[in-house]
Scaffold this active site. Sequence first.
Site, PDB file in Angstrom:
ATOM      1  N   TYR A 148      -8.442  -0.787  -2.962  1.00 36.72           N
ATOM      2  CA  TYR A 148      -8.261   0.447  -3.733  1.00 36.72           C
ATOM      3  C   TYR A 148      -9.478   1.363  -3.639  1.00 36.72           C
ATOM      4  O   TYR A 148      -9.349   2.579  -3.765  1.00 36.72           O
ATOM      5  CB  TYR A 148      -8.001   0.130  -5.214  1.00 36.72           C
ATOM      6  CG  TYR A 148      -6.551  -0.121  -5.551  1.00 36.72           C
ATOM      7  CD1 TYR A 148      -5.842  -1.148  -4.944  1.00 36.72           C
ATOM      8  CD2 TYR A 148      -5.889   0.674  -6.483  1.00 36.72           C
ATOM      9  CE1 TYR A 148      -4.526  -1.374  -5.256  1.00 36.72           C
ATOM     10  CE2 TYR A 148      -4.565   0.450  -6.810  1.00 36.72           C
ATOM     11  CZ  TYR A 148      -3.884  -0.575  -6.191  1.00 36.72           C
ATOM     12  OH  TYR A 148      -2.572  -0.795  -6.514  1.00 36.72           O
ATOM     13  N   LYS A 175      -5.455 -14.321   0.254  1.00 38.56           N
ATOM     14  CA  LYS A 175      -4.924 -14.620   1.584  1.00 38.56           C
ATOM     15  C   LYS A 175      -6.076 -15.083   2.471  1.00 38.56           C
ATOM     16  O   LYS A 175      -6.468 -14.417   3.430  1.00 38.56           O
ATOM     17  CB  LYS A 175      -4.260 -13.362   2.175  1.00 38.56           C
ATOM     18  CG  LYS A 175      -2.846 -13.108   1.662  1.00 38.56           C
ATOM     19  CD  LYS A 175      -1.790 -14.035   2.247  1.00 38.56           C
ATOM     20  CE  LYS A 175      -1.490 -13.698   3.692  1.00 38.56           C
ATOM     21  NZ  LYS A 175      -0.466 -14.639   4.260  1.00 38.56           N
ATOM     22  N   ASP A 198       1.298 -14.690  -0.727  1.00 42.46           N
ATOM     23  CA  ASP A 198       2.727 -14.615  -0.379  1.00 42.46           C
ATOM     24  C   ASP A 198       3.493 -15.775  -1.013  1.00 42.46           C
ATOM     25  O   ASP A 198       4.576 -15.590  -1.596  1.00 42.46           O
ATOM     26  CB  ASP A 198       2.937 -14.567   1.151  1.00 42.46           C
ATOM     27  CG  ASP A 198       2.256 -15.708   1.888  1.00 42.46           C
ATOM     28  OD1 ASP A 198       1.375 -16.373   1.304  1.00 42.46           O
ATOM     29  OD2 ASP A 198       2.608 -15.937   3.065  1.00 42.46           O
ATOM     30  N   ASP A 243      -1.584  -5.938  -8.220  1.00 45.24           N
ATOM     31  CA  ASP A 243      -0.628  -4.845  -8.399  1.00 45.24           C
ATOM     32  C   ASP A 243       0.783  -5.350  -8.114  1.00 45.24           C
ATOM     33  O   ASP A 243       1.723  -5.130  -8.884  1.00 45.24           O
ATOM     34  CB  ASP A 243      -1.003  -3.699  -7.448  1.00 45.24           C
ATOM     35  CG  ASP A 243      -0.091  -2.492  -7.607  1.00 45.24           C
ATOM     36  OD1 ASP A 243       0.196  -2.122  -8.752  1.00 45.24           O
ATOM     37  OD2 ASP A 243       0.323  -1.929  -6.577  1.00 45.24           O
ATOM     38  N   ASP A 302       3.959  -6.698 -10.909  1.00 52.71           N
ATOM     39  CA  ASP A 302       5.292  -6.089 -10.981  1.00 52.71           C
ATOM     40  C   ASP A 302       6.368  -7.172 -10.923  1.00 52.71           C
ATOM     41  O   ASP A 302       7.383  -7.093 -11.622  1.00 52.71           O
ATOM     42  CB  ASP A 302       5.517  -5.094  -9.829  1.00 52.71           C
ATOM     43  CG  ASP A 302       5.261  -3.642 -10.262  1.00 52.71           C
ATOM     44  OD1 ASP A 302       4.458  -3.428 -11.185  1.00 52.71           O
ATOM     45  OD2 ASP A 302       5.862  -2.731  -9.662  1.00 52.71           O
TER      46      ASP A 302
HETATM   47  C1  IPM Z   1      -0.453   0.023 -11.657  1.00 58.25           C
HETATM   48  C2  IPM Z   1       0.023   1.201 -10.856  1.00 58.25           C
HETATM   49  C3  IPM Z   1      -1.184   1.913 -10.253  1.00 58.25           C
HETATM   50  C4  IPM Z   1      -1.857   0.939  -9.313  1.00 58.25           C
HETATM   51  C5  IPM Z   1      -0.864   3.248  -9.561  1.00 58.25           C
HETATM   52  C6  IPM Z   1      -0.154   4.209 -10.491  1.00 58.25           C
HETATM   53  C7  IPM Z   1      -2.106   3.893  -8.993  1.00 58.25           C
HETATM   54  O1  IPM Z   1       0.943   0.795  -9.905  1.00 58.25           O
HETATM   55  O2  IPM Z   1      -1.239   0.230 -12.599  1.00 58.25           O
HETATM   56  O3  IPM Z   1      -0.025  -1.092 -11.365  1.00 58.25           O
HETATM   57  O4  IPM Z   1      -1.475   0.828  -8.137  1.00 58.25           O
HETATM   58  O5  IPM Z   1      -2.803   0.293  -9.745  1.00 58.25           O
HETATM   59 MG    MG Z   2       1.484  -1.259 -10.029  1.00 57.87          MG
END
Ligand code: IPM
Ligand code: MG
Length: 368
Positions: A140, A191, A224, A248, A252
């Site tokens: 990042y 990884k 993975d 990230d 999710d």
């Molecule tokens: C998160 C989001 C952010 C990230 C984006 C909005 C920059 O997806 O907080 O998970 O990738 O960190």
């Molecule tokens: Mg995210």
Amino acid sequence: MENILILPGDGIGPEVMGEVRRVIEWFGTHRGFETNIDEDLVGGCAYDAHGAAISDAAMEKALAADAVLLGAVGGPKWDNVAYEARPEAGLLRLRADLELFANLRPAICFPALADASSLKRDIIQGLDIMIVRELTGGVYFGEPRGIEDLGNGQRRGVNTQVYETYEIERIARVAGDLAMKRGKRLASSEKRNVMESGLLWNEEVTRIISTEFPEIALEHVLADNCAMQLVRNPKQYDVLVTDNLFGDILSDIAAMLTGSLGMLPSASLGAPDAASGRAKALYEPVHGSAPDIAGQGLANPIASILSFAMALRYTFDRGADADLLEGAVTRVLDQGLRTADIMQDGMTQTGTSGMGDAILAALDSAEA
Ligand code: IPM
Ligand code: MG
């Protein structure tokens, strides 16, 4: 008096943060939680007003606040703005300038929502994972980065995955502290089979945990495989520590296990201040700005409200108030109230403010 900065942002951000404000006011009236609340812009709305995803003035306020509460940033309206000014840049600047290196993303399955998940009930019932994502390093922020014109009709896009020892040490310690308060089990994901930075991650995490947290059972899992394991048998994990990019993605996945992204809070914390012991902190829902439903009063405010509960717990040292708020959310769900994202047969559907009303009423009755 606690100083709170609210940055509602874009899309559904303002709607859900409106409900958070009411909850903060409730704790002021009923629990003596005295606050100064300020508000400012972040994301696309800040770009529209100032030409930058966050203004220097708003950054100053964020640096001075005891806690920042953020809604969401982004939307198709800003698809074509300069890359440095895109809405997400505001969020990334906050993380970087406040040095919020530790991102805590709990994935908890509320009993009432066990059937809202796309996974079978027995796989996710009782799920309670804490993902600890490194937030200020890795690909990042790594240099070099950019898009280079190679001059022959070809271009080259570059990003750099880079971690130094101190960055891995401090996130490993945050994860170790959390694991000690929970089940004393920690999984670390990278990884190492492909990336030297992953090998370093693996070695440094092993060193910190084995020397400073010898009681913790540490396991390493390739990222993975970890994604697959989270879907196959998520309850095998308790605390999971990983880097910025894998965190990230894995968070999710973990979020969706619980039924909806609309349920998941997060806390981003810096190092504790030497004098006050308090860390800089930003609290935000894991979900995004959901432009498709923005402005319609449909958004689920629970992730933002639970993010405020994390602020009560981690910044304001009000664990009992955090329990009270989380309990109120649980009861509202048990009563069958749902926003559209978690709606199921036989339940009662409501909107953003209806959900806020119900949570306030549950707080009132818990207090009475
Ligand atoms: C998160 C989001 C952010 C990230 C984006 C909005 C920059 O997806 O907080 O998970 O990738 O960190
Ligand atoms: Mg995210």
